[in-house]
Design an enzyme around this catalytic site. Sequence first.
Site, PDB file in Angstrom:
ATOM      1  CE  LYS A  89      -3.489  31.220  70.066  1.00 26.24           C
ATOM      2  NZ  LYS A  89      -4.187  32.118  71.027  1.00 26.24           N
ATOM      3  CB  SER A 164      -3.949  35.532  69.292  1.00 31.46           C
ATOM      4  OG  SER A 164      -4.216  34.745  70.416  1.00 31.46           O
ATOM      5  CB  SER A 188      -6.967  35.065  71.997  1.00 34.12           C
ATOM      6  OG  SER A 188      -6.245  36.250  71.797  1.00 34.12           O
TER       7      SER A 188
END
Lengths: 495, 95
Positions: A89, A164, A188
């Site tokens: 990420k 996210s 997330s």
Amino acid sequence: MSKMEKGDLTLSLFDLRLPQLHDQLSRKELTVSDLVDHAFQRIGQVDGKVRAFLALDEERARKTAREMDEQLSRGGERGLLFGLPAGIKDNIVTERLRTTCASRFLENYDPIYDATVVKKLRSAQSVTVGKLNMDEFAMGGSNENSGFHPTHNPWNLERVPGGSSGGSAAAVAAREVYFALGSDTGGSIRQPAAYCGVVGLKPTYGLVSRFGLVAFASSLDQIGPITKNVEDAAFVLQAIAGHDPYDSTSANVDIPDYTGALTGDVRGLRIAVPKEYIGGGVDPKVKEAVVNALGVLEKLGAVWEEVSLPHTEYAVAAYYLIASSEASSNLARFDGVRYGVRADNPDNLLDLYVKSRSAGFGPEVKRRIMLGTYALSSGYYDAYYLKAQKVRTLIKQDFDRVFERFDVVIGPTTPTVAFRIGEQVGDPLTMYLNDILTIPVNLAGIPAISVPCGFVDGLPVGLQIIGKALDEMTVLRVAYAYEQNTDHHKQRPQL
Amino acid sequence: MSISRQEVEHVAKLARLELDESEKELFTEQLNAILNYAAKLNELDTENVKPTSHPMPLFNVMREDEVRPSSPIEDVMRNAPDEEDGQFKVPAVLE
């Protein structure tokens, strides 16, 4: 070999579990360079549609693969994640690999160090192939808040992948990488894992170092794995968990052998099912998938009972005040002085801060900074921030009470399946309410996993299994037992 | 509890953000919706509840005060928008 057969082979390799891949590497049926080739080939084939990646690190990945192949031919000890192509990420810093947090503010940010988890992955010998898209600074649940482009759900390209960590979940679901790292502040990791039909684990707060994770809400943020199956999640967690002197909130505890949780045995397990998690706001078809999953666990010898977590309905409000307050403080560092965007021709230093920040941040980030600044400002602190922290205590106590009598709490990960891109833009409050079943877990600091438990209208549903603090063993044990008796995790999207 | 447009302007100033007219309008509306929702918390009596700032017990972390190498200055300056002689350069603070 024809092109189509080669494509199928690539995909079937992606479906192998980690120990099977290790066997094939040991028997020299496969090389690390093959795996890395396959990953980039697959990315070339599908990422134009999915758009999970923000940056690729192809040259370095191929070089690392060649070195590992030499190591393989020499023999000897190999890392736990030897040769596995991984995505990270983009809020986790990687030395000399652009790290943007999907923000225009950090468009050209070139980190000077690796996050602790990245160092740990390197010593476990996985191969980083690139950085994955997200909502800007991890604020959002759809990847529509990326400062660059949205990511698409591999199961239906018109749907969001969640967020996210949407890029991380989509890349794993699309078989572009073997596993990915995400971060989870209010859901997330788990929510995108649920929307994309993969496994996502949020560890206990403090189990995995946050050093090098660009901070959003420091008392809630936690890094964890996104994988295709529970076994791989256990391996990745093993590689990244552990005390870190560079993170003052890091838990100084012994790390168990998580593969020991993969027994399939849940006889006598006591499951609590909160009535608030299967109530009115939850899609009846999602509820049905969860009830079916409870039936599977019951058949395996577990027992379940409906309970109440009475403060659940207050979690979203408390969370948005706390997380935004922490964010407004954490994001003060982005001032245009040491890195990131700097506005041209500022009148003075204050003007430099204001113009740089206003040019670099997207609307959701500005909104949360505004909310947090307000909640912390003189005259409102007690009414909002302090009140929210007190409600956080009540939410934590709800879980404490239930865990006196039960081993795990189970419910859906999300109230609905993935929504359409654009459907909730412009209505932040509705968007925030998608997180109602994941947020309480972050407020309490406890671990939870999302595993695939069926489909509604062709879109994946996630089952959330929540455990006591530092009891990842039980969470993984239940998830594995369930998964081994179903085949939802074996489905893959057609791209 | 509600937030006025003037308060939005004030908060933006505190947050070092510059909002245009349409942003001011939109944020006033959206922040009011969020704060109205947050008012839900007042249904709960928290008179005798201690706040939780952190989910886990926290302790001071101490280490020996030893000299250790820090990042090389050329690395630290790599992302600087403007620099001079190994220092970040900004507009004059004092006239």
